[in-house]
Design an enzyme around this catalytic site. Sequence first.
Site, PDB file in Angstrom:
ATOM      1  N   LYS A   1       0.832  -1.221   0.000  1.00  0.00           N
ATOM      2  CA  LYS A   1       0.000   0.000   0.000  1.00  0.00           C
ATOM      3  C   LYS A   1       0.860   1.264   0.000  1.00  0.00           C
ATOM      4  O   LYS A   1       0.629   2.183  -0.775  1.00  0.00           O
ATOM      5  CB  LYS A   1      -0.923   0.037   1.245  1.00  0.00           C
ATOM      6  CG  LYS A   1      -1.880  -1.133   1.332  1.00  0.00           C
ATOM      7  CD  LYS A   1      -2.754  -1.034   2.556  1.00  0.00           C
ATOM      8  CE  LYS A   1      -2.019  -1.137   3.884  1.00  0.00           C
ATOM      9  NZ  LYS A   1      -1.324  -2.416   4.112  1.00  0.00           N
TER      10      LYS A   1
ATOM     11  N   ARG B   1       0.181  -8.833  14.043  1.00  0.00           N
ATOM     12  CA  ARG B   1      -0.348  -7.810  13.130  1.00  0.00           C
ATOM     13  C   ARG B   1      -1.324  -8.425  12.127  1.00  0.00           C
ATOM     14  O   ARG B   1      -2.349  -7.843  11.805  1.00  0.00           O
ATOM     15  CB  ARG B   1       0.808  -7.114  12.402  1.00  0.00           C
ATOM     16  CG  ARG B   1       1.602  -6.233  13.349  1.00  0.00           C
ATOM     17  CD  ARG B   1       2.897  -5.763  12.739  1.00  0.00           C
ATOM     18  NE  ARG B   1       2.682  -4.937  11.576  1.00  0.00           N
ATOM     19  CZ  ARG B   1       3.586  -4.759  10.610  1.00  0.00           C
ATOM     20  NH1 ARG B   1       4.745  -5.357  10.668  1.00  0.00           N
ATOM     21  NH2 ARG B   1       3.311  -3.970   9.611  1.00  0.00           N
TER      22      ARG B   1
HETATM   23  P1  ADP Z   1       2.359  -1.890   3.222  1.00  0.00           P
HETATM   24  O1  ADP Z   1       2.409  -0.387   3.189  1.00  0.00           O
HETATM   25  O2  ADP Z   1       1.107  -2.443   2.613  1.00  0.00           O
HETATM   26  O3  ADP Z   1       2.645  -2.481   4.580  1.00  0.00           O
HETATM   27  P2  ADP Z   1       4.889  -1.705   1.731  1.00  0.00           P
HETATM   28  O4  ADP Z   1       4.553  -0.755   0.612  1.00  0.00           O
HETATM   29  O5  ADP Z   1       5.738  -1.205   2.838  1.00  0.00           O
HETATM   30  O6  ADP Z   1       3.537  -2.418   2.284  1.00  0.00           O
HETATM   31  O7  ADP Z   1       5.577  -2.986   1.053  1.00  0.00           O
HETATM   32  C1  ADP Z   1       6.067  -4.071   1.858  1.00  0.00           C
HETATM   33  C2  ADP Z   1       7.409  -4.539   1.294  1.00  0.00           C
HETATM   34  O8  ADP Z   1       7.197  -5.179   0.031  1.00  0.00           O
HETATM   35  C3  ADP Z   1       8.416  -3.416   1.022  1.00  0.00           C
HETATM   36  O9  ADP Z   1       9.710  -3.890   1.287  1.00  0.00           O
HETATM   37  C4  ADP Z   1       8.227  -3.102  -0.472  1.00  0.00           C
HETATM   38  O10 ADP Z   1       9.427  -2.578  -1.062  1.00  0.00           O
HETATM   39  C5  ADP Z   1       7.879  -4.488  -1.037  1.00  0.00           C
HETATM   40  N1  ADP Z   1       6.929  -4.452  -2.145  1.00  0.00           N
HETATM   41  C6  ADP Z   1       5.921  -3.573  -2.348  1.00  0.00           C
HETATM   42  N2  ADP Z   1       5.226  -3.891  -3.466  1.00  0.00           N
HETATM   43  C7  ADP Z   1       5.817  -5.027  -3.983  1.00  0.00           C
HETATM   44  C8  ADP Z   1       5.569  -5.863  -5.104  1.00  0.00           C
HETATM   45  N3  ADP Z   1       4.578  -5.603  -5.952  1.00  0.00           N
HETATM   46  N4  ADP Z   1       6.378  -6.933  -5.282  1.00  0.00           N
HETATM   47  C9  ADP Z   1       7.384  -7.216  -4.425  1.00  0.00           C
HETATM   48  N5  ADP Z   1       7.683  -6.474  -3.342  1.00  0.00           N
HETATM   49  C10 ADP Z   1       6.907  -5.387  -3.110  1.00  0.00           C
HETATM   50  P1  AMP Z   2       1.698   0.330   9.248  1.00  0.00           P
HETATM   51  O1  AMP Z   2       2.866   1.218   8.949  1.00  0.00           O
HETATM   52  O2  AMP Z   2       0.454   0.763   8.514  1.00  0.00           O
HETATM   53  O3  AMP Z   2       2.021  -1.131   9.030  1.00  0.00           O
HETATM   54  O4  AMP Z   2       1.363   0.520  10.798  1.00  0.00           O
HETATM   55  C1  AMP Z   2       2.308   0.187  11.804  1.00  0.00           C
HETATM   56  C2  AMP Z   2       1.609   0.119  13.163  1.00  0.00           C
HETATM   57  O5  AMP Z   2       1.063   1.417  13.506  1.00  0.00           O
HETATM   58  C3  AMP Z   2       0.414  -0.832  13.265  1.00  0.00           C
HETATM   59  O6  AMP Z   2       0.799  -2.168  13.515  1.00  0.00           O
HETATM   60  C4  AMP Z   2      -0.375  -0.205  14.423  1.00  0.00           C
HETATM   61  O7  AMP Z   2       0.216  -0.523  15.676  1.00  0.00           O
HETATM   62  C5  AMP Z   2      -0.179   1.286  14.195  1.00  0.00           C
HETATM   63  N1  AMP Z   2      -1.247   1.862  13.337  1.00  0.00           N
HETATM   64  C6  AMP Z   2      -1.106   2.381  12.078  1.00  0.00           C
HETATM   65  N2  AMP Z   2      -2.269   2.821  11.603  1.00  0.00           N
HETATM   66  C7  AMP Z   2      -3.200   2.558  12.562  1.00  0.00           C
HETATM   67  C8  AMP Z   2      -4.608   2.741  12.658  1.00  0.00           C
HETATM   68  N3  AMP Z   2      -5.327   3.285  11.661  1.00  0.00           N
HETATM   69  N4  AMP Z   2      -5.227   2.364  13.809  1.00  0.00           N
HETATM   70  C9  AMP Z   2      -4.532   1.818  14.829  1.00  0.00           C
HETATM   71  N5  AMP Z   2      -3.213   1.597  14.802  1.00  0.00           N
HETATM   72  C10 AMP Z   2      -2.542   1.956  13.677  1.00  0.00           C
END
Ligand code: ADP
Ligand code: AMP
Length: 221
Positions: free
Chosen positions: A15, A172
């Site tokens: 995302k 998570r």
């Molecule tokens: P989210 O915000 O949903 O937690 P991230 O954007 O941080 O996910 O992505 C999680 C990990 O996967 C990061 O290390 C990112 O660089 C990698 N990643 C994101 N999109 C892809 C994809 N389409 N294929 C492989 N790796 C990806």
């Molecule tokens: P993320 O970067 O989206 O993976 O979020 C990291 C951590 O932040 C999560 O595991 C939660 O502990 C907290 N967090 C982020 N967004 C929210 C939300 N909308 N509501 C509650 N906790 C959140």
Amino acid sequence: MGLRLVFLGPPGAGKGTQAKRLASQRGLAHVSTGDMLRSAVARGTEAGKKAKAIMDSGGLVPDEVVLEMVKERLDTDAAEGFILDGFPRTTKQAEDLEKTLADRSQALDAVVNFALPIDRAIQRFAGRRSCPKCGEVYHIEAKPPKMHGACDKDGTALVQRPDDSPTVIRTRMAEYEDKTLPLILYYMREGLLLEVDADGDIEEVYGRLDHAVSQREAGER
Ligand code: ADP
Ligand code: AMP
């Protein structure tokens, strides 16, 4: 008029990666509650102090703490359009968001659900590295930095998020399935849901996202 979008999907679905790019392409604010909370923890603010232990354990921070942070952005840089990334995460947050937007005579244009099997999302965590200074996110295989272990933007040494450890990831994911998954149905009922297959490389997924959002825009005109 800027779009008002929500990005849903399991942690690790990509995302944030897609939100950064779409936001910069379309001039939208990228509102990541996870990024805001990590910054609050790093700065040692009141909200950060409340959030730290919960985030380290993989739980969800109280709804009202997160809502306040989002409201602040809606009244500043996100007033003309946004991508909410990682918010809402509970039905209460979704209801609060609807009220908050209605108070500002606004509404969501679409909710994008990044569909990725949980086991594929878990594979992505293992390789995630981020810059503690600017927040840029990399992946050791899918999106490596130009220089091993250093941020492309500012050269800072990359780190692994403490909540990307296997035990915390399990919590998570359980929180996601229990509290956030029901939002897919919630937004489907509201006619806002756009499904994007997040299983593919970063370019492929961006192509699907851009196509889905453009189609929705065309349909609304
Ligand atoms: P989210 O915000 O949903 O937690 P991230 O954007 O941080 O996910 O992505 C999680 C990990 O996967 C990061 O290390 C990112 O660089 C990698 N990643 C994101 N999109 C892809 C994809 N389409 N294929 C492989 N790796 C990806
Ligand atoms: P993320 O970067 O989206 O993976 O979020 C990291 C951590 O932040 C999560 O595991 C939660 O502990 C907290 N967090 C982020 N967004 C929210 C939300 N909308 N509501 C509650 N906790 C959140």
